[in-house]
Enzyme design. Sequence first.
Site, PDB file in Angstrom:
ATOM      1  N   SER A 224      46.882  -1.846  66.246  1.00 20.11           N
ATOM      2  CA  SER A 224      48.009  -2.742  66.034  1.00 20.11           C
ATOM      3  C   SER A 224      49.203  -1.860  65.670  1.00 20.11           C
ATOM      4  CB  SER A 224      47.683  -3.760  64.936  1.00 20.11           C
ATOM      5  OG  SER A 224      48.771  -4.612  64.685  1.00 20.11           O
TER       6      SER A 224
ATOM      7  N   TYR B 264      57.992  -7.431  70.711  1.00 18.74           N
ATOM      8  CA  TYR B 264      56.864  -6.534  70.462  1.00 18.74           C
ATOM      9  C   TYR B 264      56.160  -6.924  69.162  1.00 18.74           C
ATOM     10  CZ  TYR B 264      54.323  -2.187  69.492  1.00 18.74           C
ATOM     11  OH  TYR B 264      53.341  -1.272  69.214  1.00 18.74           O
TER      12      TYR B 264
ATOM     13  N   ASP C 120      43.954  -1.736  84.548  1.00 24.97           N
ATOM     14  CA  ASP C 120      45.145  -2.458  84.109  1.00 24.97           C
ATOM     15  C   ASP C 120      44.665  -3.546  83.154  1.00 24.97           C
ATOM     16  OD1 ASP C 120      47.438  -3.906  83.717  1.00 24.97           O
ATOM     17  OD2 ASP C 120      47.952  -4.109  85.838  1.00 24.97           O
TER      18      ASP C 120
ATOM     19  N   LYS D 215      52.134  -8.204  68.395  1.00 28.03           N
ATOM     20  CA  LYS D 215      51.237  -7.603  67.412  1.00 28.03           C
ATOM     21  C   LYS D 215      50.811  -8.616  66.353  1.00 28.03           C
ATOM     22  CE  LYS D 215      50.972  -3.540  69.234  1.00 28.03           C
ATOM     23  NZ  LYS D 215      49.688  -3.083  69.815  1.00 28.03           N
TER      24      LYS D 215
END
Length: 401
Positions: free
Chosen positions: A170, A184, A92, A188
Amino acid sequence: MDHPSAHDGSSVAGSDTSGKLRLPASCDPQQPGAPRKQLVWIVFGGTGHMGRSLVKSALSHGDLVTTVGRLFESTPESMVQQNESCFGLLCDVRDGPSVARVVDKTLEHFGRVDCIANCSGYGVIGACEDQDEHEIRNQFETNFMGTLHIINASLPYFRQQSAGRYLIFSSTSGALGVPGLGPYCATKYAVEGLVEAMLYEVDSFNVKATLVEPGLVRRDEPDSKTDPLPTWGHFLIKPASEPYAHSTSPALHAKRMVQWLGDRQPTSAIKCAELVWQLGHCSYPPLRLLLGSYAIESIRDRLRSVTEELEDWKHLNFPVASDALGGERGDKTDRDEGDEDEGGDRDERDERHEGEERDEMGEGDGTDERDQRDEDDDRRDKDDQDMVDLTSPGAKEAGDK
């Protein structure tokens, strides 16, 4: 593998005579037929379609690979590999010690690590306002903190051996603000800033890093009941609230995009994986590798927009000289520069004007030249008057007496 086209990644690489995509010569990639070093890879997110394609590409070229699956979607049994070249583990990435165990076990199994690829990622498709704190934090924990945990666990080893390679996946969302993917995109953007800054810090240790930015990538493997691949990668689609639910809402852009494209994404995951494998074997990897025509065109448009906006507003930061100096002094400077352009000689009026300015500013030896001129004029007038008096008839008679 098909021959390359303008829509399969050939926009970011060249090809050899066989039609196989290759990195440009400036990267000094591995030449076909030349002997190459067998690399040891760790691929985080090895159960996704990009990670799986990269694992298969590395194994097909004879490299050794540790493929890492996610704890909550894979089982230890599913990660057991029959091939001696492949070592399966679970992890994880949100948990630092879990990542460190992967690096340690790989070193025990293969004896070294040469290249680490992070293909893990998680996103929620939905308006920024619709995403709650848990969803936003989970995206940052997976995408940003996961990358940081990988670097923290492996960078000391790379520094010690004076060699190492990071290939961090990326996205075009790391360079664009995509409606429906706000949090999100934020993760990035954070990953891009982290890796770019780190690259300056570790270059002297011969540690390289590349941000891989794929566009819209299709799955090249069919789903199966025994080993399915997620339909949209690791993305969840969140139902839109009423303000963002109408069919033309910008917040639904990302959802419309993935639903419309389906399996028609133009860029091949297999061909992307081949280019990423080449990155591990080239001498001078780029900071960013854009994959696919969608990635190239969208980021090029973004950069063009930023450049045009800078040009439109640069006058606020680079004023003309007269504005910078201001007032009478600035006007004088402009006038002097104009006189020099016309010939460099001041006419009599400019000289007189400058003389008056000097008088007003108290320059020179402290004498008021204008008052001095007035006194000289008065003295000359008095002398003239005396001369007139001396030449008058009365003055002549008084002189004779």
